[in-house]
Design an enzyme around this catalytic site. Structure first.
Site, PDB file in Angstrom:
ATOM      1  N   HIS A 193       0.852  -1.183   0.000  1.00  0.00           N
ATOM      2  CA  HIS A 193       0.000   0.000   0.000  1.00  0.00           C
ATOM      3  C   HIS A 193       0.890   1.235   0.000  1.00  0.00           C
ATOM      4  O   HIS A 193       1.886   1.289   0.727  1.00  0.00           O
ATOM      5  CB  HIS A 193      -0.890  -0.016   1.246  1.00  0.00           C
ATOM      6  CG  HIS A 193      -2.062   0.914   1.188  1.00  0.00           C
ATOM      7  ND1 HIS A 193      -1.909   2.283   1.229  1.00  0.00           N
ATOM      8  CD2 HIS A 193      -3.396   0.688   1.110  1.00  0.00           C
ATOM      9  CE1 HIS A 193      -3.107   2.853   1.154  1.00  0.00           C
ATOM     10  NE2 HIS A 193      -4.030   1.902   1.084  1.00  0.00           N
ATOM     11  N   ARG A 246      -7.144   9.945   0.228  1.00  0.00           N
ATOM     12  CA  ARG A 246      -6.936  10.456  -1.128  1.00  0.00           C
ATOM     13  C   ARG A 246      -8.250  10.563  -1.886  1.00  0.00           C
ATOM     14  O   ARG A 246      -8.426  11.438  -2.721  1.00  0.00           O
ATOM     15  CB  ARG A 246      -5.959   9.552  -1.887  1.00  0.00           C
ATOM     16  CG  ARG A 246      -4.520   9.699  -1.424  1.00  0.00           C
ATOM     17  CD  ARG A 246      -3.583   8.738  -2.135  1.00  0.00           C
ATOM     18  NE  ARG A 246      -3.655   7.398  -1.576  1.00  0.00           N
ATOM     19  CZ  ARG A 246      -3.815   6.296  -2.285  1.00  0.00           C
ATOM     20  NH1 ARG A 246      -3.952   6.358  -3.594  1.00  0.00           N
ATOM     21  NH2 ARG A 246      -3.845   5.118  -1.699  1.00  0.00           N
TER      22      ARG A 246
END
Length: 470
Positions: free
Chosen positions: A252, A275
């Site tokens: 990740h 995000r």
């Protein structure tokens, strides 16, 4: 349906879903977990759970379908590793999974967002805390309530580590587990839901065997994620299961770096939702370098390039609108209190902390706003924007981030009925698996929001098939 017990190994969301599914289809269930508490990694999941064609999406006028979800998942998986039957099982059962959670367990999944690699918003969460905790705790509470009923159809055993699967001929007939210094045998068909191997950093462990170059990376996995189920299934004396895609380990892109403990091996995940609501990724000079909404493997690769080229550290920067939207969902206040995120009064203060030219940072945010409005084209191909009208005189949240071992896409080979397969592709009688322990669903890259979904969908399937003896 006979009266034999169904044994679930693992108390995360996959195991809990399987246990409830066994009960719903008239069976008896014993759930074992090696830890003193249930939940696994599931309780930490903070981005949400995917669903295509859900009532929530329809209410929000979001047009989606299992076919569109299938296409996004297959694209993410890559053509060489796409397994149509498994992806179809995941995506076609996604809306029913959301309905099951909301109607059976009362979980709030009324909000929908878009994560990287998705063509439409389909990642569901509630207005309260992290969705992983909200979902998993609801299933935990109801299973405890079932255990308390006089019928005695459910039993939970903690601090019980399964060390062996029992076989009679080719059929799996039970488990052997250790608890309190004793070894106990339990008879019944078995559902393996032990999770992945994202914390197996031992010299002879699964990461060392399949992806040794990742041994130096930190992880966001709990210390339980050591591939126990993988070993159990492949250690059967006859008709053993096999593993697939074991080299496909998801790194990740965004794990929090704690300035007080920058070298800590275990880190908190900076969820993709950060995000999804408009957080930007900046290099040390305050410049963007990637479409923040790209798939995880792409964002990670771009981050490695930045770091390799001496442009690190990488920071995740959220404007006040994005931070407010995720205030409860991603525990931003908690992250600030732990020193994982810093709050700044304005962009000028951010620039001072970064020791980057304020004008360069201003240009970054001004340009991003133009891209979001469509006046100019984003050089990184970004097409989906959220909370992009950022006032640089308002507060910001900023975090140092680094790539982390997050999810293991490889695992036990199963079919679309959650039956564990042997080397010839035949189902092993009496043995099922669900959740991160299974392999082949996500190919080379898992989409955000599909880990909780995989746990629920394949947990439900495994529980039903085990209860019916299929």
């Amino acid at each position: 349906m006979n009266n034999q017990v169904r044994i679930v190994v693992g108390g995360g969301l996959a195991g809990l879903s399987a246990a409830h599914s066994v009960l719903e289809h008239g069976g008896k269930v014993v759930l074992l977990d090696k830890k003193p508490s249930l939940g696994g990694n599931s309780v930490k999941a903070s981005s949400g759970i995917n669903g295509a064609g859900t009532d929530t999406q329809k209410h929000l006028n979001i047009s989606d379908s299992p076919k569109a979800f299938y296409d996004d998942t297959a694209t993410s998986a890559g053509p060489e590793l796409t397994r149509p039957a498994l992806i179809t099982a995941l995506t076609s059962n996604s809306a029913p999974a959301i309905e099951w959670l909301t109607k059976t367990f009362g979980v709030d999944l009324s909000l929908v967002s878009r994560l990287g690699g998705h063509s439409v918003p389909r990642t569901h969460r509630g207005a309260g805390g992290a969705p992983g905790w909200a979902i998993t705790s609801a299933l935990m509470k109801k299973l405890v309530a079932e255990e308390d009923k006089a019928e005695g159809r459910a039993k939970i055993l903690k601090n019980a580590k399964v060390v062996k699967l029992l076989q009679t001929g080719d059929k799996v007939t039970g488990v052997e587990y250790e608890t309190g210094g004793e070894t106990v045998k339990l008879e019944g068909s078995v559902i393996i839901a032990t999770g992945g191997f994202g914390a197996d950093f031992s010299p002879a462990g699964l990461i060392a065997k399949y992806r040794a170059e990742l041994l130096e990376l930190p992880t966001v996995n709990g210390d339980h994620a050591t591939g126990d189920g993988h070993v159990l299934v492949t250690s059967l004396p006859t008709h053993a299961g096999v593993l697939v895609d074991m080299d496909q380990v998801q790194v990740h892109p965004t794990g929090f770096i704690d300035p007080a403990q920058p070298d800590a091996k275990t880190k908190f995940l900076a969820a993709e939702a950060l995000r999804g609501v408009g957080g930007l990724l900046l290099n040390k000079d305050g410049a963007r370098f990637v479409d923040e909404m790209e798939k995880r493997d792409v964002v990670t690769e771009k981050m490695w390039e930045v770091i390799k080229n001496g442009k690190g550290p990488v920071r995740l920067v959220l404007g006040v609108q994005a931070a407010t939207e995720l205030k409860s969902h991603c525990r931003c206040d908690f992250y600030v209190s732990k020193g994982l995120m810093q709050r700044f009064s304005n962009l000028q203060d951010v620039a001072g902390n970064m020791q980057a030219p304020f004008k360069d940072l201003q240009n970054t945010f001004a340009s991003h706003k133009l891209y979001a409005s469509g006046q100019e084209k984003d050089p990184f191909g970004k097409a989906h924007f959220h909370n992009s009208d950022i006032n640089t005189e308002e507060p910001f949240l900023v975090a140092l981030i680094t790539p982390v071992v997050h999810y293991t896409m490889g695992g036990v080979s199963v079919d679309d009925q959650a039956r564990v397969l042997d080397a010839s592709g035949r189902p092993i009688p009496g043995l099922y698996a669900a959740g991160e322990v299974i392999g082949g669903v996500h190919g080379k890259n898992r989409l955000g929001g599909s880990s909780l979904l995989e746990a629920v969908v394949f947990g439900r399937i495994a529980g039903e098939k085990a209860a019916k003896g299929i």
